[in-house]
Design an enzyme around this catalytic site. Structure first.
Site, PDB file in Angstrom:
ATOM      1  N   LYS A 259      51.983  24.967 -28.801  1.00 13.38           N
ATOM      2  CA  LYS A 259      50.958  24.264 -29.594  1.00 13.38           C
ATOM      3  C   LYS A 259      50.403  22.993 -28.968  1.00 13.38           C
ATOM      4  O   LYS A 259      50.071  22.020 -29.641  1.00 13.38           O
ATOM      5  CB  LYS A 259      51.468  23.946 -31.025  1.00 13.38           C
TER       6      LYS A 259
ATOM      7  N   GLY B 165      47.875  23.207 -26.487  1.00 12.21           N
ATOM      8  CA  GLY B 165      46.582  23.473 -25.840  1.00 12.21           C
ATOM      9  C   GLY B 165      46.625  24.613 -24.843  1.00 12.21           C
ATOM     10  O   GLY B 165      45.724  24.756 -24.002  1.00 12.21           O
TER      11      GLY B 165
ATOM     12  N   THR C 102      46.210  27.880 -25.212  1.00  8.82           N
ATOM     13  CA  THR C 102      45.124  28.863 -25.350  1.00  8.82           C
ATOM     14  C   THR C 102      43.886  28.371 -24.592  1.00  8.82           C
ATOM     15  O   THR C 102      43.242  29.122 -23.849  1.00  8.82           O
ATOM     16  CB  THR C 102      44.759  29.036 -26.844  1.00  8.82           C
ATOM     17  N   TRP C 103      43.579  27.113 -24.784  1.00 10.85           N
ATOM     18  CA  TRP C 103      42.403  26.508 -24.146  1.00 10.85           C
ATOM     19  C   TRP C 103      42.577  26.461 -22.629  1.00 10.85           C
ATOM     20  O   TRP C 103      41.678  26.822 -21.870  1.00 10.85           O
ATOM     21  CB  TRP C 103      42.216  25.115 -24.729  1.00 10.85           C
TER      22      TRP C 103
ATOM     23  N   HIS D  32      56.300  29.133 -21.373  1.00  8.83           N
ATOM     24  CA  HIS D  32      56.687  27.923 -22.114  1.00  8.83           C
ATOM     25  C   HIS D  32      58.023  27.367 -21.599  1.00  8.83           C
ATOM     26  O   HIS D  32      58.572  26.431 -22.170  1.00  8.83           O
ATOM     27  CB  HIS D  32      56.858  28.234 -23.602  1.00  8.83           C
TER      28      HIS D  32
ATOM     29  N   ARG E 294      42.931  26.665 -34.995  1.00  9.82           N
ATOM     30  CA  ARG E 294      43.017  26.059 -36.326  1.00  9.82           C
ATOM     31  C   ARG E 294      41.923  25.003 -36.424  1.00  9.82           C
ATOM     32  O   ARG E 294      40.843  25.270 -36.927  1.00  9.82           O
ATOM     33  CB  ARG E 294      44.429  25.494 -36.562  1.00  9.82           C
TER      34      ARG E 294
HETATM   35  P1  A3P Z   1      45.583  22.658 -34.000  1.00  8.66           P
HETATM   36  O1  A3P Z   1      46.612  23.465 -34.704  1.00  8.66           O
HETATM   37  O2  A3P Z   1      45.871  21.193 -34.047  1.00  8.66           O
HETATM   38  O3  A3P Z   1      44.207  22.958 -34.410  1.00  8.66           O
HETATM   39  P2  A3P Z   1      48.394  26.468 -28.226  1.00  8.66           P
HETATM   40  O4  A3P Z   1      47.179  27.072 -27.643  1.00  8.66           O
HETATM   41  O5  A3P Z   1      49.285  25.818 -27.196  1.00  8.66           O
HETATM   42  O6  A3P Z   1      49.102  27.388 -29.125  1.00  8.66           O
HETATM   43  O7  A3P Z   1      47.896  25.214 -29.079  1.00  8.66           O
HETATM   44  C1  A3P Z   1      47.183  25.460 -30.265  1.00  8.66           C
HETATM   45  C2  A3P Z   1      46.330  24.265 -30.576  1.00  8.66           C
HETATM   46  O8  A3P Z   1      45.193  24.236 -29.691  1.00  8.66           O
HETATM   47  C3  A3P Z   1      45.764  24.387 -31.981  1.00  8.66           C
HETATM   48  O9  A3P Z   1      45.641  23.039 -32.444  1.00  8.66           O
HETATM   49  C4  A3P Z   1      44.421  25.037 -31.739  1.00  8.66           C
HETATM   50  O10 A3P Z   1      43.495  24.867 -32.780  1.00  8.66           O
HETATM   51  C5  A3P Z   1      43.997  24.315 -30.467  1.00  8.66           C
HETATM   52  N1  A3P Z   1      42.983  25.036 -29.698  1.00  8.66           N
HETATM   53  C6  A3P Z   1      42.872  26.373 -29.526  1.00  8.66           C
HETATM   54  N2  A3P Z   1      41.812  26.648 -28.756  1.00  8.66           N
HETATM   55  C7  A3P Z   1      41.241  25.472 -28.437  1.00  8.66           C
HETATM   56  C8  A3P Z   1      40.081  25.110 -27.677  1.00  8.66           C
HETATM   57  N3  A3P Z   1      39.329  26.025 -27.110  1.00  8.66           N
HETATM   58  N4  A3P Z   1      39.795  23.809 -27.566  1.00  8.66           N
HETATM   59  C9  A3P Z   1      40.554  22.852 -28.134  1.00  8.66           C
HETATM   60  N5  A3P Z   1      41.655  23.130 -28.888  1.00  8.66           N
HETATM   61  C10 A3P Z   1      41.998  24.431 -29.025  1.00  8.66           C
END
Ligand code: A3P
Length: 338
Positions: free
Chosen positions: A85, A87, A89-90, A147, A309
């Site tokens: 959690k 970032g 995915t980004w 991870h 989210r």
């Molecule tokens: P929030 O739950 O605070 O919104 P991971 O990808 O490591 O699982 O982290 C998830 C977090 O990254 C979530 O944060 C999600 O909304 C956010 N996220 C996913 N895609 C994103 C993007 N393209 N840009 C910025 N934040 C992103």
């Protein structure tokens, strides 16, 4: 992708790799795991054990132990590392786009995997794919994700002097994101209702018992590696907040680190900006596949939408009490100041 895109010859799977071997080794790992501290209560099916300081769900721990012996990195591999959690995915979307920009084209939805798959399905996640999808792990793309904390990376990653990109995030936002994520993953299971309360999640997080925790130790392992004289040019340490505030600067930095810098001509054409626009929260979360699709339909059956989210800085303020925030900040000060 054809093999000419990223020439490679060595396999990432050791000579002894195989499902039979994994089964046999699991017996040995079960013996080791049975001696480890177990988290009580745990999520059903994700019983958590503490191995050399970090907490893992049992099925990932078995794979991690197997990878230690059987994963063979290629020197050209780049590993995307993160706690949950923060970032991931980004980061996957950005690095995949940078790496494959000469192969896939933006608006060709039949061709560009990012338009048809959640970023997690565009490149291997070692803890799952090493066993369930070895062909994917052994494919030519030199991008892989995990991870796993720095101290538990398969030794061949460090021996091969591979590059690592790590992303971390402000601990309170990470915790809130993890809590919301866990609620969605386990929402059908009434037996875990007491674990899913914010109070319990804060307690676990502060005690270092969330998956791959202690979170702070996870960050510190990669932070120290990024400052190690021998390894510092091989570890790029990023913060989610910096990436959000100055995405263009960090996307160019990522491309340089990955040895795929943008040419002058690409910069003039606005290629970095196009990548940023395709991977930003709004674009990705609005894709049909990320609104309605399933991640790993055969096994985990997680909705792709749970990876998106809010994507904001400071959302913790909407949930944590002053005391909770202080407890986390105090640990952060203590761990990161020394
Ligand atoms: P929030 O739950 O605070 O919104 P991971 O990808 O490591 O699982 O982290 C998830 C977090 O990254 C979530 O944060 C999600 O909304 C956010 N996220 C996913 N895609 C994103 C993007 N393209 N840009 C910025 N934040 C992103």
């Amino acid at each position: 992708m054809s093999s000419s895109n990223f020439p490679c010859n060595a396999s990432r799977l050791s000579a002894s790799y195989g499902s039979e071997n994994f089964k046999n080794m699991c017996e040995k790992y079960k013996d080791i795991i049975s001696t480890l501290p177990k988290l009580e209560p745990s999520y059903p099916g994700y019983e958590s054990y503490q191995y050399q300081g970090f907490w893992y769900p049992i099925q990932f721990l078995q794979v991690i132990l197997y990878m230690q012996e059987n994963f063979r990195a290629r020197p050209s591999d780049i590993f995307l590392c993160s706690a949950m959690k923060t970032g991931t995915t980004w980061l996957k979307a950005l690095t995949f786009s940078i790496m494959t920009r000469h192969i896939f084209h933006d608006d060709d939805s039949t061709n560009n995997p990012l338009l048809n798959k959640v970023p997690h399905d565009c490149l291997p996640f070692l803890e799952v794919d090493f066993i369930s999808n070895p062909k994917f792990v052994d494919a030519e793309l030199p991008l892989l994700s995990t991870h796993v904390p720095y101290s538990h990376l398969p030794p061949s990653i460090l021996e091969s002097n591979c590059k690592i990109i790590y992303i971390c995030r402000e601990p309170k936002d990470t915790l809130v994101s993890l809590w919301k994520f866990s609620q969605k993953v386990f929402d059908q299971d009434v037996s875990v209702a007491n674990i899913l309360t914010l109070e319990h999640q804060v307690k676990w997080f502060c005690e270092g018992k969330s998956f791959y925790g202690p979170y702070w130790n996870h960050v510190l392992g990669y932070w120290e590696a990024s400052h190690d004289v021998e390894r510092h040019d091989k570890v790029l340490f990023l913060k989610y907040e910096d990436l959000l505030k100055d995405t263009l600067y960090y996307v160019k930095k990522l491309a340089e680190f990955m040895e795929r810098p943008f040419s002058m001509e690409e910069e003039t054409r606005g290629v970095p900006e196009e990548i940023i626009a395709r991977c930003n929260f709004k674009s990705l979360s609005n894709l049909e596949v990320n609104k309605t699709g399933l991640h790993r339909p055969e096994t985990q059956r997680v909705q792709n939408s749970i990876f998106f989210r809010k994507g904001e800085i400071g959302d913790w303020k909407n949930y944590l009490t002053k005391d909770m925030a202080k407890e986390i900040d105090d640990i952060t000060m203590e761990k990161f100041q020394s």
